[in-house]
Design an enzyme around this catalytic site. Structure first.
Site, mmCIF file in Angstrom:
data_model
loop_
_atom_site.group_PDB
_atom_site.id
_atom_site.type_symbol
_atom_site.label_atom_id
_atom_site.label_comp_id
_atom_site.label_asym_id
_atom_site.label_seq_id
_atom_site.Cartn_x
_atom_site.Cartn_y
_atom_site.Cartn_z
ATOM 1 N N LYS A 35 -12.297 -5.615 -4.404
ATOM 2 C CA LYS A 35 -13.373 -4.634 -4.351
ATOM 3 C C LYS A 35 -12.862 -3.221 -4.549
ATOM 4 O O LYS A 35 -13.641 -2.319 -4.782
ATOM 5 C CB LYS A 35 -14.175 -4.772 -3.065
ATOM 6 C CG LYS A 35 -13.501 -4.425 -1.779
ATOM 7 C CD LYS A 35 -14.333 -5.040 -0.676
ATOM 8 C CE LYS A 35 -14.251 -4.324 0.647
ATOM 9 N NZ LYS A 35 -12.969 -3.746 0.982
ATOM 10 N N LYS B 153 -6.534 -11.603 -7.592
ATOM 11 C CA LYS B 153 -7.812 -11.812 -6.901
ATOM 12 C C LYS B 153 -8.831 -10.749 -7.333
ATOM 13 O O LYS B 153 -8.445 -9.611 -7.603
ATOM 14 C CB LYS B 153 -7.543 -11.695 -5.396
ATOM 15 C CG LYS B 153 -8.651 -12.210 -4.520
ATOM 16 C CD LYS B 153 -8.241 -12.108 -3.066
ATOM 17 C CE LYS B 153 -9.237 -11.265 -2.303
ATOM 18 N NZ LYS B 153 -9.015 -11.225 -0.863
ATOM 19 N N LYS C 288 0.828 -1.206 0.000
ATOM 20 C CA LYS C 288 0.000 0.000 0.000
ATOM 21 C C LYS C 288 0.859 1.252 0.000
ATOM 22 O O LYS C 288 0.501 2.256 -0.612
ATOM 23 C CB LYS C 288 -0.951 0.008 1.198
ATOM 24 C CG LYS C 288 -2.111 -0.963 1.027
ATOM 25 C CD LYS C 288 -3.160 -0.756 2.088
ATOM 26 C CE LYS C 288 -4.281 -1.775 1.945
ATOM 27 N NZ LYS C 288 -5.207 -1.746 3.076
#
Ligand code: TRP
Length: 333
Positions: A198, A195, A112
């Site tokens: 969202k 993956k 991140k």
């Protein structure tokens, strides 16, 4: 005594078919056998920049989606993290026990920090400590999480150790991670090596729970597949198709062999058309219930309040013990 389960979703992006298959559909199965707490990690969402208006809408939207997906507020404690201030209180105390070196090792922090170079704030760094507080407040037995949260779970367990070294045992239960089956992992539609996330910037990569049926159809039809035509489960050479077959399989209960048989002599296109129909027919009632709930914000507020009060009542005892053990003086009420 039922065992206690807790899990949550960070309030970013859109809840996806991947969240439904990989997590929430399991939560709805667990709600009868276990004492379950499910919450929205809105404070965790603040570790990346959020538009206040969008964040607020999304908190209501996620809450309504939890309900629409079948989580029962009577059977479970369903709440919003920021509405229970004990999370941040405990988080601070645990932050003061957690060595920087442990947090530096977190791969999600490193990723991140690379992705948000302009906003590497301290919250991004202490994120896993808040997560540990979320769990440790409730004397949780089991935490269902995705593979990507395994390291954070390890840290939560380490933090129990740091606490006990300093203050002695007896306050926190050591939580176990419960990482679901590999088959439940749904991949991105355009890049099946990743993956389904969202928070993906490219909407074509995921199916949102609340996507319009037309959009769902389009996304499935344009999902990446190889140039072969034979419907055969081959994760290595046909990863895109394998992902679609996986979704097909979990949503219908059919095995890969059964699906292969069904599409013998047919093309990928046939499977995509059918899969779109299967997904749409599962999500349509959810979407309708969701749209209905969203019309009644007062009702959502009421349920959120009740959830927060239940959660607060349950976590109070832990925090009281923590205050006593650390030498802080609790306010007399
Ligand atoms: N970090 C988790 C995620 O992004 C969300 C989360 C926050 C969580 N606190 C938690 C999950 C506690 C389980 C338990 O998926």
């Amino acid at each position: 005594m039922k065992k206690t389960i807790l899990s949550g979703s960070t309030v970013t992006g859109n809840l996806t078919l991947g969240n439904y298959i990989g997590a929430i559909s399991n939560w709805t199965k667990l709600q009868n056998e276990y004492d379950c707490l499910y919450f929205l990690a809105d404070l965790h969402a603040l570790t990346v920049q959020q538009d206040p208006k969008i964040l607020k809408d999304r908190i209501y939207s996620f809450y309504a989606q939890y309900l629409a997906l079948g989580l029962d507020p009577q059977k479970n404690t369903i709440f919003v993290q920021s509405q229970v201030p004990y999370h941040t209180e405990l988080s601070w105390i645990l932050t003061c026990l957690t060595p920087m070196g442990y947090l530096n090792r977190m791969t999600q922090f490193k990723e991140k920090a690379e992705r948000h170079v302009k906003n590497v704030n301290a919250g991004l760094f202490t994120y896993p400590v808040l997560m540990a507080a979320d769990i440790l407040l409730y004397q949780v037995d089991m935490v269902p999480v995705g593979e990507d949260q395994r390291q954070h779970m390890e840290l939560a367990r380490d933090i129990v150790g740091f606490w006990e070294n300093r203050y002695g045992p007896g306050i926190f239960k050591l939580p176990e991670a419960y990482v679901g089956k590999v088959g439940a992992r749904i991949m991105s539609l355009q890049d099946p090596s990743k993956k389904m996330s969202k928070s993906d910037d490219n909407e074509k990569n995921f199916i949102a729970i609340i996507d319009d049926p037309k959009v769902v159809e389009k996304k499935i039809k344009s999902a990446t597949t190889d140039s072969d035509t034979v419907v055969k489960y081959d994760l290595e050479n046909k990863a895109g198709l394998a992902n679609l077959m996986n979704i097909y399989s979990v949503m219908t209960g059919k095995s890969f062999e059964e699906i292969e048989k069904l599409y013998e002599g047919k093309m990928y296109g046939h499977l995509k058309v059918d899969l779109a129909e299967i997904v749409v027919s599962t999500l349509t009632p959810v979407r309708e219930k969701y749209l209905d709930l969203m019309k009644n914000q007062d009702y959502l507020d009421k349920l959120m309040n009740e959830g927060a009060m239940k959660a607060e009542a349950r976590s109070e005892a832990t925090l009281k013990k923590v205050y006593e053990a650390t030498g802080l003086v609790p306010r007399k009420r």
